[in-house]
Scaffold this motif. Structure first.
Motif, mmCIF file in Angstrom:
data_model
loop_
_atom_site.group_PDB
_atom_site.id
_atom_site.type_symbol
_atom_site.label_atom_id
_atom_site.label_comp_id
_atom_site.label_asym_id
_atom_site.label_seq_id
_atom_site.Cartn_x
_atom_site.Cartn_y
_atom_site.Cartn_z
ATOM 1 N N HIS A 292 -62.965 75.594 -39.505
ATOM 2 C CA HIS A 292 -62.526 76.703 -38.895
ATOM 3 C C HIS A 292 -63.185 76.704 -37.476
ATOM 4 C CE1 HIS A 292 -60.602 80.500 -38.031
ATOM 5 N NE2 HIS A 292 -61.351 80.772 -37.752
ATOM 6 N N LEU A 293 -64.613 76.303 -37.388
ATOM 7 C CA LEU A 293 -65.088 76.094 -36.229
ATOM 8 C C LEU A 293 -64.652 75.188 -35.350
ATOM 9 C CD1 LEU A 293 -68.766 76.904 -37.070
ATOM 10 C CD2 LEU A 293 -67.363 78.164 -35.709
ATOM 11 N N ARG A 294 -64.337 73.763 -35.934
ATOM 12 C CA ARG A 294 -63.605 72.696 -35.147
ATOM 13 C C ARG A 294 -62.276 73.198 -34.471
ATOM 14 N NH1 ARG A 294 -65.705 69.404 -39.174
ATOM 15 N NH2 ARG A 294 -63.735 69.516 -40.528
ATOM 16 N N SER A 295 -61.469 74.273 -35.464
ATOM 17 C CA SER A 295 -60.099 74.661 -34.866
ATOM 18 C C SER A 295 -60.606 75.625 -33.741
ATOM 19 C CB SER A 295 -59.642 75.394 -35.904
ATOM 20 O OG SER A 295 -58.513 76.095 -35.356
ATOM 21 N N ILE A 296 -61.415 76.356 -33.727
ATOM 22 C CA ILE A 296 -61.999 77.181 -32.430
ATOM 23 C C ILE A 296 -62.475 76.251 -31.443
ATOM 24 C CG2 ILE A 296 -63.520 78.998 -31.536
ATOM 25 C CD1 ILE A 296 -63.346 80.221 -34.356
ATOM 26 N N MET A 297 -62.996 75.327 -31.438
ATOM 27 C CA MET A 297 -63.623 74.444 -30.431
ATOM 28 C C MET A 297 -62.266 73.450 -29.865
ATOM 29 S SD MET A 297 -67.000 72.850 -32.057
ATOM 30 C CE MET A 297 -67.450 71.938 -30.790
ATOM 31 N N SER A 298 -61.473 73.342 -30.828
ATOM 32 C CA SER A 298 -60.269 72.377 -30.341
ATOM 33 C C SER A 298 -59.536 73.356 -29.032
ATOM 34 C CB SER A 298 -59.376 71.800 -31.307
ATOM 35 O OG SER A 298 -58.839 73.157 -31.948
ATOM 36 N N ARG A 299 -59.507 74.581 -29.620
ATOM 37 C CA ARG A 299 -58.639 75.768 -28.707
ATOM 38 C C ARG A 299 -59.577 75.466 -27.492
ATOM 39 N NH1 ARG A 299 -58.677 80.749 -32.003
ATOM 40 N NH2 ARG A 299 -57.985 81.761 -29.813
ATOM 41 N N LEU A 300 -60.773 75.598 -27.396
ATOM 42 C CA LEU A 300 -61.637 75.795 -26.159
ATOM 43 C C LEU A 300 -61.712 74.559 -25.317
ATOM 44 C CD1 LEU A 300 -64.497 78.048 -27.646
ATOM 45 C CD2 LEU A 300 -62.644 78.658 -26.262
ATOM 46 N N ARG A 301 -61.789 73.479 -26.074
ATOM 47 C CA ARG A 301 -61.780 71.961 -25.458
ATOM 48 C C ARG A 301 -60.891 70.947 -26.096
ATOM 49 N NH1 ARG A 301 -67.851 69.544 -25.861
ATOM 50 N NH2 ARG A 301 -66.645 68.086 -24.385
ATOM 51 N N PRO A 302 -59.517 71.109 -25.572
ATOM 52 C CA PRO A 302 -58.666 70.400 -26.279
ATOM 53 C C PRO A 302 -58.723 68.707 -26.020
ATOM 54 C CG PRO A 302 -58.007 71.219 -24.059
ATOM 55 C CD PRO A 302 -59.253 71.809 -24.267
ATOM 56 N N SER A 303 -59.518 68.455 -25.095
ATOM 57 C CA SER A 303 -59.809 67.006 -25.030
ATOM 58 C C SER A 303 -60.334 66.242 -26.412
ATOM 59 C CB SER A 303 -60.883 66.703 -24.118
ATOM 60 O OG SER A 303 -62.072 67.237 -24.458
ATOM 61 N N MET A 304 -60.808 67.248 -27.196
ATOM 62 C CA MET A 304 -61.249 66.610 -28.654
ATOM 63 C C MET A 304 -59.966 66.100 -29.493
ATOM 64 S SD MET A 304 -64.071 69.407 -29.534
ATOM 65 C CE MET A 304 -64.505 68.711 -31.112
ATOM 66 N N LEU A 305 -58.989 67.115 -29.044
ATOM 67 C CA LEU A 305 -57.621 66.829 -29.913
ATOM 68 C C LEU A 305 -56.676 65.549 -29.029
ATOM 69 C CD1 LEU A 305 -56.424 70.315 -30.732
ATOM 70 C CD2 LEU A 305 -57.387 68.570 -32.439
ATOM 71 N N ILE A 306 -56.855 65.677 -27.819
ATOM 72 C CA ILE A 306 -56.139 64.871 -27.040
ATOM 73 C C ILE A 306 -56.615 63.354 -27.034
ATOM 74 C CG2 ILE A 306 -55.474 64.129 -24.825
ATOM 75 C CD1 ILE A 306 -55.628 67.150 -23.893
ATOM 76 N N LEU A 308 -56.912 61.984 -29.597
ATOM 77 C CA LEU A 308 -56.603 61.385 -30.967
ATOM 78 C C LEU A 308 -54.690 61.198 -30.626
ATOM 79 C CD1 LEU A 308 -58.176 63.086 -33.878
ATOM 80 C CD2 LEU A 308 -58.635 60.918 -32.846
ATOM 81 N N GLY A 309 -54.530 61.631 -29.386
ATOM 82 C CA GLY A 309 -53.094 61.346 -28.902
ATOM 83 C C GLY A 309 -52.487 62.800 -28.731
ATOM 84 N N LEU A 310 -51.516 62.903 -27.979
ATOM 85 C CA LEU A 310 -50.698 64.332 -27.637
ATOM 86 C C LEU A 310 -49.994 64.586 -28.798
ATOM 87 C CD1 LEU A 310 -50.196 66.278 -25.390
ATOM 88 C CD2 LEU A 310 -48.407 65.041 -24.430
ATOM 89 N N ALA A 311 -49.268 63.600 -29.716
ATOM 90 C CA ALA A 311 -48.497 64.110 -30.899
ATOM 91 C C ALA A 311 -49.490 64.631 -31.889
ATOM 92 C CB ALA A 311 -47.853 62.809 -31.239
ATOM 93 N N HIS A 312 -50.804 64.225 -31.982
ATOM 94 C CA HIS A 312 -51.570 64.672 -32.924
ATOM 95 C C HIS A 312 -52.434 66.080 -32.510
ATOM 96 C CE1 HIS A 312 -54.986 65.121 -35.706
ATOM 97 N NE2 HIS A 312 -55.932 65.181 -34.792
ATOM 98 N N ALA A 313 -52.493 66.143 -31.124
ATOM 99 C CA ALA A 313 -52.985 67.541 -30.764
ATOM 100 C C ALA A 313 -51.685 68.503 -30.966
ATOM 101 C CB ALA A 313 -53.406 67.511 -29.087
ATOM 102 N N ALA A 314 -50.505 68.150 -30.920
ATOM 103 C CA ALA A 314 -49.253 69.246 -31.061
ATOM 104 C C ALA A 314 -49.391 69.659 -32.241
ATOM 105 C CB ALA A 314 -48.205 68.597 -30.413
ATOM 106 N N ASP A 315 -49.415 68.688 -33.390
ATOM 107 C CA ASP A 315 -49.812 69.004 -34.770
ATOM 108 C C ASP A 315 -50.670 69.638 -35.240
ATOM 109 O OD1 ASP A 315 -47.427 67.223 -35.361
ATOM 110 O OD2 ASP A 315 -48.686 65.549 -35.776
ATOM 111 N N GLN A 316 -51.763 69.722 -34.436
ATOM 112 C CA GLN A 316 -53.014 70.516 -34.743
ATOM 113 C C GLN A 316 -52.915 72.026 -34.186
ATOM 114 O OE1 GLN A 316 -55.808 69.952 -36.625
ATOM 115 N NE2 GLN A 316 -54.661 67.897 -37.164
ATOM 116 N N LEU A 317 -52.126 71.995 -33.064
ATOM 117 C CA LEU A 317 -51.772 73.126 -32.440
ATOM 118 C C LEU A 317 -51.009 73.974 -33.423
ATOM 119 C CD1 LEU A 317 -51.885 75.231 -30.298
ATOM 120 C CD2 LEU A 317 -49.953 73.938 -29.104
ATOM 121 N N ALA A 318 -49.726 73.112 -33.961
ATOM 122 C CA ALA A 318 -48.737 74.102 -34.885
ATOM 123 C C ALA A 318 -49.662 74.418 -36.400
ATOM 124 C CB ALA A 318 -47.667 73.228 -35.350
ATOM 125 N N GLU A 319 -50.418 73.639 -36.700
ATOM 126 C CA GLU A 319 -51.212 74.071 -37.908
ATOM 127 C C GLU A 319 -52.083 75.298 -37.859
ATOM 128 O OE1 GLU A 319 -51.216 72.645 -40.969
ATOM 129 O OE2 GLU A 319 -49.662 71.436 -40.518
#
Length: 461
Positions: A292-306, A308-319
């Motif tokens: 859950h903390l990683r999910s919060i951090m990804s919202r604050l720092r999207p570069s952690m998701l990006i 891995l690729g924009l498609a992966h970041a969109a999947d995580q956003l949807a999740e």
């Protein structure tokens, strides 16, 4: 020194130079005039004496006759006659007429040359009559004339300077107002305004200044609104993060604390199997909190998701949103391609902000996320939903304005459209890939797409 004072000082110098030139010319004319008058007076006096003594050539001449002849020059303005005896004594001296307004001695010395004189010999008399010029009266006349001329010239110069000062004051007043208005704008007062009258060139400058001040005032107003909305959004984000921590992390922390407190009594009873179970429970709680903390951090720092690729970041956003709104269906069509960290982050921010706005304001049942390359060098990013559409509040929210500002730095543009039936919102952004300085296509507006779909001013916070 102000422009007006500079011009007046220059004109004053020119007028003073004119006065000096006039004074020099007056001096030269005065010298010539005095010289001419003195020479003429001396010739006239010489001829008069010779004519007077002509009848005396036939017989002896008495001193009384000669004294009367010398006395006839009394009151003359320019000549002084003297009767000189053979032994050099002055027997009779005429008196020159004194001027009513004598000139200063310095001017007398300045204008007069060495005195001219002529000796007239007398028949049958051993002495002589000496005629000498006295320029005092002529110098006084030149002095009076010079005072009149210089006075008129000085008065004329003062009058000209006053008229020029008045004219310059009226002509430069708009510039002075313009200068004060610039100072007010520089001090942050964007309500400054100048009259758009005057010469065509200056009127165009004044018009441009008023337009600039109006735009600055509008920008300041918008910045104030954006700051207020930013503060509201930040408060909402903090409140949402606090709720997430309280609802998701808080219970597991409490569970970890409870499990940890039971381990020591269990060890005292040598209940090793239960200790292992409690440790496993603690481990499971920690894993959930880390996720859950990683999910919060990804919202604050999207570069952690990006990363891995924009498609992966969109999947995580949807999740992330599925975990909170299970009734929303997400359709994701994002190319698994990187366009550089700046473009990828901008694209993810658009997907993130569009999704947030759709869920908060549209109450949709389906959200579509899409990103792909089109026309070879344009990144197309869109977020569309089937919610209740946009309610026009007359102003643009911070979220949409922030996206526009972000895209403007990359040479991109964005549009927000609703369906023809008033339901559903489609947020579409185009970002140049090869040329970040390129503008929009012909006919594109900062807030819309070219073409025939309906446009609305989105109230996106």
């Amino acid at each position: 020194m102000s422009l007006r004072r500079r011009i007046l000082a220059l004109i004053a110098l020119l007028l003073v130079a004119s006065l000096i030139g006039g004074g020099i010319l007056t001096y030269w004319q005065g010298v010539q005039r005095i010289e001419l008058e003195m020479s003429s007076a001396l010739r006239v006096g010489d001829n008069a004496i010779r004519d007077a003594v002509m009848p005396l050539r036939a017989g002896p001449v008495s001193e009384g006759q000669l004294e009367r002849l010398v006395s006839s020059f009394d009151g003359d303005r320019h000549l002084r006659a003297k009767l000189i005896s053979a032994d050099g004594r002055t027997l009779r001296d005429s008196h020159v007429l004194e001027p009513s307004h004598p000139a200063p001695q310095w001017l007398y010395r300045l204008l007069t040359a060495p005195p001219h004189s002529v000796d007239v010999t007398l028949p049958h008399y051993s002495g002589k009559i000496v005629l000498a010029v006295d320029p005092l009266n002529e110098v006084s006349e030149v002095w009076d004339d010079a005072k009149l001329k210089l006075g008129l010239m000085g008065g004329f110069c003062i009058l000209v300077l006053a008229m020029i000062s008045f004219t310059l004051g009226r002509a430069l007043k708009p510039l002075e107002d313009f200068s004060r208005a610039l100072q007010r704008v520089g001090g942050g007062d964007y309500a400054a305004h100048v009259s758009e009258t005057g010469p065509q060139e200056l009127a165009a400058i004044y018009k441009g200044f008023n337009l600039m001040a109006a735009k600055l005032a509008d920008a300041e107003h918008q910045n104030g609104q954006l700051n207020e909305q930013l503060s509201t959004v930040q408060d909402e984000e903090r409140a949402e993060i606090a709720r997430d921590l309280h609802d998701e992390v808080g219970p597991f922390l409490f569970a970890v604390d409870v499990d940890a407190q039971t381990i020591q009594p269990l060890l005292a009873r040598d209940a090793r199997d239960e200790v292992v179970a409690r440790a496993a429970a603690i481990r499971q709680s920690v894993v959930h909190m880390q996720t859950h903390l990683r999910s919060i951090m990804s919202r604050l720092r999207p570069s952690m998701l990006i990363d891995l690729g924009l498609a992966h970041a969109a999947d995580q956003l949807a999740e992330f949103w599925r975990a909170r709104y299970s009734n929303i269906v997400f359709d994701i069509d994002c190319a698994n391609e990187s366009f550089g960290i700046k473009l990828d982050e901008a694209a993810f921010r658009i997907l993130q902000e569009g999704t947030n706005n759709a869920i908060r304001h549209g109450k949709p049942s389906r959200i579509s996320l899409m990103s792909r390359r089109i026309d070879g060098d344009v990144l197309l990013v869109s977020v569309s939903d089937d919610g209740h559409g946009i309610r026009d509040s007359g102003h643009t929210g911070f979220g949409l304005q922030g996206m526009r500002d972000r895209l403007a730095l990359l040479g991109g543009w964005i549009s927000v459209d609703t369906g023809l039936d008033g339901r559903g919102v489609s947020l579409t952004a185009r970002i140049p890939i090869r040329d970040p300085l390129a503008g929009g296509p012909p006919g594109a507006l900062p807030g819309g797409l070219p073409g025939g779909r309906q446009r609305h001013a989105a109230d996106v916070p």
